[in-house]
Design a protein around this motif. Structure first.
Motif, PDB file in Angstrom:
ATOM      1  N   TRP A 153      78.431  46.215  45.926  1.00  0.00           N
ATOM      2  CA  TRP A 153      77.570  47.078  45.204  1.00  0.00           C
ATOM      3  C   TRP A 153      77.642  48.622  45.784  1.00  0.00           C
ATOM      4  CZ3 TRP A 153      72.895  43.385  45.582  1.00  0.00           C
ATOM      5  CH2 TRP A 153      73.208  42.311  44.895  1.00  0.00           C
ATOM      6  N   ALA A 154      77.591  48.586  47.052  1.00  0.00           N
ATOM      7  CA  ALA A 154      77.846  50.177  47.500  1.00  0.00           C
ATOM      8  C   ALA A 154      79.100  50.867  47.173  1.00  0.00           C
ATOM      9  CB  ALA A 154      77.867  50.225  49.302  1.00  0.00           C
ATOM     10  N   ASP A 155      80.201  50.068  47.124  1.00  0.00           N
ATOM     11  CA  ASP A 155      81.539  50.550  46.433  1.00  0.00           C
ATOM     12  C   ASP A 155      81.268  51.196  45.140  1.00  0.00           C
ATOM     13  OD1 ASP A 155      83.551  51.084  48.405  1.00  0.00           O
ATOM     14  OD2 ASP A 155      84.057  48.788  48.119  1.00  0.00           O
ATOM     15  N   SER A 156      80.410  50.349  44.137  1.00  0.00           N
ATOM     16  CA  SER A 156      80.478  50.653  42.795  1.00  0.00           C
ATOM     17  C   SER A 156      79.612  52.237  42.721  1.00  0.00           C
ATOM     18  CB  SER A 156      79.614  49.831  42.208  1.00  0.00           C
ATOM     19  OG  SER A 156      78.146  49.569  42.332  1.00  0.00           O
ATOM     20  N   TYR A 157      78.938  52.577  43.636  1.00  0.00           N
ATOM     21  CA  TYR A 157      78.482  53.746  43.771  1.00  0.00           C
ATOM     22  C   TYR A 157      79.096  54.872  44.535  1.00  0.00           C
ATOM     23  CZ  TYR A 157      74.437  51.392  41.631  1.00  0.00           C
ATOM     24  OH  TYR A 157      73.359  50.627  40.854  1.00  0.00           O
ATOM     25  N   GLY A 158      80.258  54.438  45.039  1.00  0.00           N
ATOM     26  CA  GLY A 158      81.078  55.416  45.805  1.00  0.00           C
ATOM     27  C   GLY A 158      80.308  55.918  47.078  1.00  0.00           C
ATOM     28  N   LEU A 159      79.519  54.879  47.685  1.00  0.00           N
ATOM     29  CA  LEU A 159      78.761  55.219  48.713  1.00  0.00           C
ATOM     30  C   LEU A 159      79.298  55.908  49.912  1.00  0.00           C
ATOM     31  CD1 LEU A 159      75.756  54.341  48.656  1.00  0.00           C
ATOM     32  CD2 LEU A 159      76.246  52.792  50.694  1.00  0.00           C
ATOM     33  N   GLU A 160      80.702  55.480  50.059  1.00  0.00           N
ATOM     34  CA  GLU A 160      81.175  56.086  51.295  1.00  0.00           C
ATOM     35  C   GLU A 160      81.242  57.547  51.438  1.00  0.00           C
ATOM     36  OE1 GLU A 160      84.844  53.956  51.711  1.00  0.00           O
ATOM     37  OE2 GLU A 160      84.359  53.117  53.834  1.00  0.00           O
ATOM     38  N   ARG A 161      81.403  58.039  50.083  1.00  0.00           N
ATOM     39  CA  ARG A 161      81.336  59.644  50.073  1.00  0.00           C
ATOM     40  C   ARG A 161      80.037  60.227  50.433  1.00  0.00           C
ATOM     41  NH1 ARG A 161      82.306  60.975  43.971  1.00  0.00           N
ATOM     42  NH2 ARG A 161      83.426  59.036  44.235  1.00  0.00           N
ATOM     43  N   TYR A 162      79.054  59.693  50.784  1.00  0.00           N
ATOM     44  CA  TYR A 162      77.689  59.905  51.014  1.00  0.00           C
ATOM     45  C   TYR A 162      77.318  59.653  52.337  1.00  0.00           C
ATOM     46  CZ  TYR A 162      77.423  60.440  46.040  1.00  0.00           C
ATOM     47  OH  TYR A 162      77.969  60.673  44.720  1.00  0.00           O
ATOM     48  N   LEU A 163      78.007  58.921  53.113  1.00  0.00           N
ATOM     49  CA  LEU A 163      78.079  58.404  54.498  1.00  0.00           C
ATOM     50  C   LEU A 163      78.144  59.428  55.476  1.00  0.00           C
ATOM     51  CD1 LEU A 163      76.720  55.887  55.933  1.00  0.00           C
ATOM     52  CD2 LEU A 163      79.261  54.991  56.039  1.00  0.00           C
ATOM     53  N   LEU A 164      77.276  59.619  56.422  1.00  0.00           N
ATOM     54  CA  LEU A 164      77.841  60.744  57.699  1.00  0.00           C
ATOM     55  C   LEU A 164      78.198  59.873  58.509  1.00  0.00           C
ATOM     56  CD1 LEU A 164      74.643  63.154  57.668  1.00  0.00           C
ATOM     57  CD2 LEU A 164      76.860  63.439  56.377  1.00  0.00           C
ATOM     58  N   ILE A 165      79.521  59.910  59.032  1.00  0.00           N
ATOM     59  CA  ILE A 165      79.910  59.004  59.911  1.00  0.00           C
ATOM     60  C   ILE A 165      81.040  59.668  60.694  1.00  0.00           C
ATOM     61  CG2 ILE A 165      81.810  58.074  58.119  1.00  0.00           C
ATOM     62  CD1 ILE A 165      81.494  55.496  59.437  1.00  0.00           C
TER      63      ILE A 165
END
Lengths: 239, 239
Positions: A93-105
């Motif tokens: 589900w996270a991937d379906s929203y492209g969550l990685e783009r919003y993650l500070l890491i």
């Protein structure tokens, strides 16, 4: 402390992707925190929110199961739910929203490919925690999360192997090795969760195939068989 | 189907004991179900509601912990929560409202003294599930549940042995048996819950003392030591 306007804009974009209005009563500081990996800050990161988010998604899943499968044997709810809200599902589900783009890491943490699924699942729960705590209600969560939960519930419910992984595993081991898998079950004391009262391991000769817990011996065996089924018999179903 | 007016009146009394108005938007049918033991009906009983109620109390506990102990190490939250919402604690709260008086149960099931604690805990969760599903919000739950949760959190937080059960257990075994307890830790695969990644058992020679799970080896050992501490060293603290 105010959020960097660019970060705020980024978070607003994400929230709109979830189907929420950017004028919704969202605590943006919290949402920022929910999307901050521990590699960025040992103190101000998503871990606390993830703890809340985990409880949020479990409650929502319980409700969706009850609403949609009121006739299901209650003993199955726990195992259905653990399939519904596995790290793998949350990461999907996270991937379906492209969550990685919003993650500070940090770059080095990002390089840990093996940790990607749990990282995405954690951040997803971080978002759930932040949205829930923004209003202390499910209002900002369920409008978009429910459809994912329902879809996943249907998928699991319709899976022909559901609750029959023991048969599926037996077919595989007999077909491929002319032998039956062996189950070793023991009581898991002390019991913290009813759904984990028994632990079953399934072996094929000296080869460990899988392990699982359940409220009954039978259920624990099924959970173990399910793990073996997905990780050993049909690993491609997991990718 | 309408509720028997006497049953309704009984449930209204209980609700008022919880501090809610009897005119609150409560689904009385659900509440009736939440207080019906499986011995009365194999189908219409509290089991489904208990499943939801379990998720409700875990979410509420997560929130209370975060609000009251924002500085606590996040790794401790899970073990704090499992102490906060143990069957024993829920049964204690159930007792404080005289819940047994409102529970529909067969005489023979009632005779099962050993099952009393889990029965009370289950019915307590049944009530939580019914109240939560009445509005799909926490409104009917948190106003009265939070004070219990907070009080229990304080109690656990102030317990001098908290997170130091290993030391406490070592003192006991050295003092009494001149020997050290031994910990056996292994990984609990597959991991369904992070807080259960490791399983530790603690033994004194051939005597099994306790068992526990944790997100780290150390935490699992502490949980095992804690169980040993309460069940073997100081069982009176449990009564």
């Amino acid at each position: 402390m105010n959020l960097d306007p660019r970060r705020l804009k980024q978070l607003q974009t994400l929230v709109q992707k979830l189907g929420l209005s950017k004028d919704a009563p969202i605590n943006w500081q919290l949402l920022d925190l929910g999307l901050t990996h521990p590699s960025v800050s040992g103190k101000d990161n998503y871990q606390q929110l993830e703890f809340v988010g985990d409880a949020v998604v479990r409650l929502a899943a319980a409700e969706v199961l009850l609403e949609n499968y009121p006739e299901a044997p209650v003993g199955e709810f726990a195992s259905l739910r653990s399939m519904m809200v596995s790290d793998r599902t949350l990461a999907e589900w996270a991937d379906s929203y492209g969550l990685e783009r919003y993650l500070l890491i940090s770059a080095s943490a990002m390089g840990d490919k093996a940790g990607r699924i749990s990282r995405l699942a954690d951040a997803f729960e971080g978002i759930l925690g932040a949205l829930y705590l923004s209003t202390h209600k499910m209002d900002l969560v369920r409008p978009w999360l429910d459809s994912h939960l329902k879809q996943k519930a249907v998928e699991i419910w319709q899976d022909p192997a559901r609750q029959n992984y023991k048969d599926a595993l037996q077919e595989w081991s007999q077909g491929k090795y002319k032998r039956l898998p062996e189950y070793r079950v023991r009581e898991n004391l002390p019991v913290n969760l009813k759904e984990e009262r028994f632990i079953a391991e399934v072996w094929l000769d000296d080869r460990f195939l899988g392990k699982g817990t359940g409220a009954s011996k039978k259920m624990a065996e099924q959970t173990a068989a399910r793990q073996a089924f997905f990780e050993i018999v049909h690993p491609e179903k997991f990718t």
